[in-house]
Design a protein around this motif. Structure first.
Motif, PDB file in Angstrom:
ATOM      1  N   LYS A  40       0.837  -1.343  -0.145  1.00 48.93           N
ATOM      2  CA  LYS A  40       0.049   0.042  -0.033  1.00 48.93           C
ATOM      3  C   LYS A  40       0.898   1.377  -0.040  1.00 48.93           C
ATOM      4  CE  LYS A  40      -4.148  -1.765   1.907  1.00 48.93           C
ATOM      5  NZ  LYS A  40      -5.393  -1.506   2.966  1.00 48.93           N
ATOM      6  N   SER A  44      -2.007   4.622  -3.872  1.00 50.29           N
ATOM      7  CA  SER A  44      -2.286   3.441  -4.465  1.00 50.29           C
ATOM      8  C   SER A  44      -1.782   2.359  -3.903  1.00 50.29           C
ATOM      9  CB  SER A  44      -2.099   3.265  -6.137  1.00 50.29           C
ATOM     10  OG  SER A  44      -0.833   3.385  -6.172  1.00 50.29           O
ATOM     11  N   GLN A  45      -2.189   0.947  -4.282  1.00 52.02           N
ATOM     12  CA  GLN A  45      -1.751  -0.110  -4.015  1.00 52.02           C
ATOM     13  C   GLN A  45      -1.362  -1.207  -5.062  1.00 52.02           C
ATOM     14  OE1 GLN A  45      -4.523  -2.266  -1.149  1.00 52.02           O
ATOM     15  NE2 GLN A  45      -6.223  -1.036  -2.080  1.00 52.02           N
ATOM     16  N   THR A  46      -0.255  -2.013  -4.776  1.00 52.56           N
ATOM     17  CA  THR A  46       0.106  -2.882  -5.990  1.00 52.56           C
ATOM     18  C   THR A  46       0.251  -4.412  -5.486  1.00 52.56           C
ATOM     19  OG1 THR A  46       1.101  -1.221  -7.021  1.00 52.56           O
ATOM     20  CG2 THR A  46       1.688  -3.383  -7.684  1.00 52.56           C
ATOM     21  N   TYR A  48       1.505  -8.105  -5.886  1.00 53.02           N
ATOM     22  CA  TYR A  48       2.574  -8.681  -6.809  1.00 53.02           C
ATOM     23  C   TYR A  48       2.364 -10.107  -6.591  1.00 53.02           C
ATOM     24  CZ  TYR A  48       5.158  -4.142  -6.681  1.00 53.02           C
ATOM     25  OH  TYR A  48       5.139  -2.736  -6.659  1.00 53.02           O
ATOM     26  N   LYS A  81       2.027  -7.993 -11.660  1.00 57.05           N
ATOM     27  CA  LYS A  81       1.567  -7.003 -10.763  1.00 57.05           C
ATOM     28  C   LYS A  81       0.349  -6.305 -11.283  1.00 57.05           C
ATOM     29  CE  LYS A  81       4.832  -3.128 -12.051  1.00 57.05           C
ATOM     30  NZ  LYS A  81       5.582  -2.296 -11.595  1.00 57.05           N
ATOM     31  N   THR A  82      -0.389  -5.870 -10.365  1.00 51.55           N
ATOM     32  CA  THR A  82      -1.674  -5.123 -10.668  1.00 51.55           C
ATOM     33  C   THR A  82      -1.673  -4.189  -9.569  1.00 51.55           C
ATOM     34  OG1 THR A  82      -4.173  -5.264 -11.083  1.00 51.55           O
ATOM     35  CG2 THR A  82      -3.181  -6.902  -9.708  1.00 51.55           C
ATOM     36  N   LYS A  83      -2.220  -2.676  -9.986  1.00 51.93           N
ATOM     37  CA  LYS A  83      -2.211  -1.619  -9.365  1.00 51.93           C
ATOM     38  C   LYS A  83      -3.980  -1.148  -9.136  1.00 51.93           C
ATOM     39  CE  LYS A  83       0.866   1.251  -9.309  1.00 51.93           C
ATOM     40  NZ  LYS A  83       2.093   2.324  -9.385  1.00 51.93           N
ATOM     41  N   ARG A  84      -4.196  -0.740  -8.278  1.00 51.42           N
ATOM     42  CA  ARG A  84      -5.550  -0.320  -7.923  1.00 51.42           C
ATOM     43  C   ARG A  84      -5.375   0.936  -6.867  1.00 51.42           C
ATOM     44  NH1 ARG A  84      -6.152  -2.967 -11.582  1.00 51.42           N
ATOM     45  NH2 ARG A  84      -7.524  -4.618 -11.983  1.00 51.42           N
TER      46      ARG A  84
END
Length: 96
Positions: A40, A44-46, A48, A81-84
């Motif tokens: 976090k 944003s937060q990612t 992995y 990885k994906t970021k939201r």
């Protein structure tokens, strides 16, 4: 920056239900050898994800309050990885 490490664990090595996909089918929890770590940040937060298994796995990151990632095919040792945004909450790592 806070770091949250999550490992998906199933009992007795069997998959457990992890909600349903868009088509109403139950999604199985990814095997425990697929690891996910959520970092976090300030805005944003990612998530992995890394395949530590000896075979290819297909997984996606499920988020509450944000769109899920797409389904990713990971060979042994591969990751993604994906970021939201911060409003999202990590909600699981199902197989797909």
């Amino acid at each position: 920056m806070a770091t949250i490490t999550l490992a998906v664990v199933t009992s007795a090595g069997t998959a457990q239900a992890a909600g349903t996909g868009g088509n109403g089918r139950a999604l199985a929890v990814a095997p425990s050898c697929v690891k996910v770590k959520v970092d976090k940040g300030i805005i944003s937060q990612t998530a992995y994800v890394k395949n530590g298994c000896s075979s290819t796995k297909r997984v996606k990151v499920r988020w509450s309050f944000a769109p899920d990632s797409g389904c990713n095919t990971l060979k042994p040792g591969q990751g993604f990885k994906t970021k939201r945004g911060l409003a999202a909450q990590f909600d699981g790592l199902p197989s797909c």
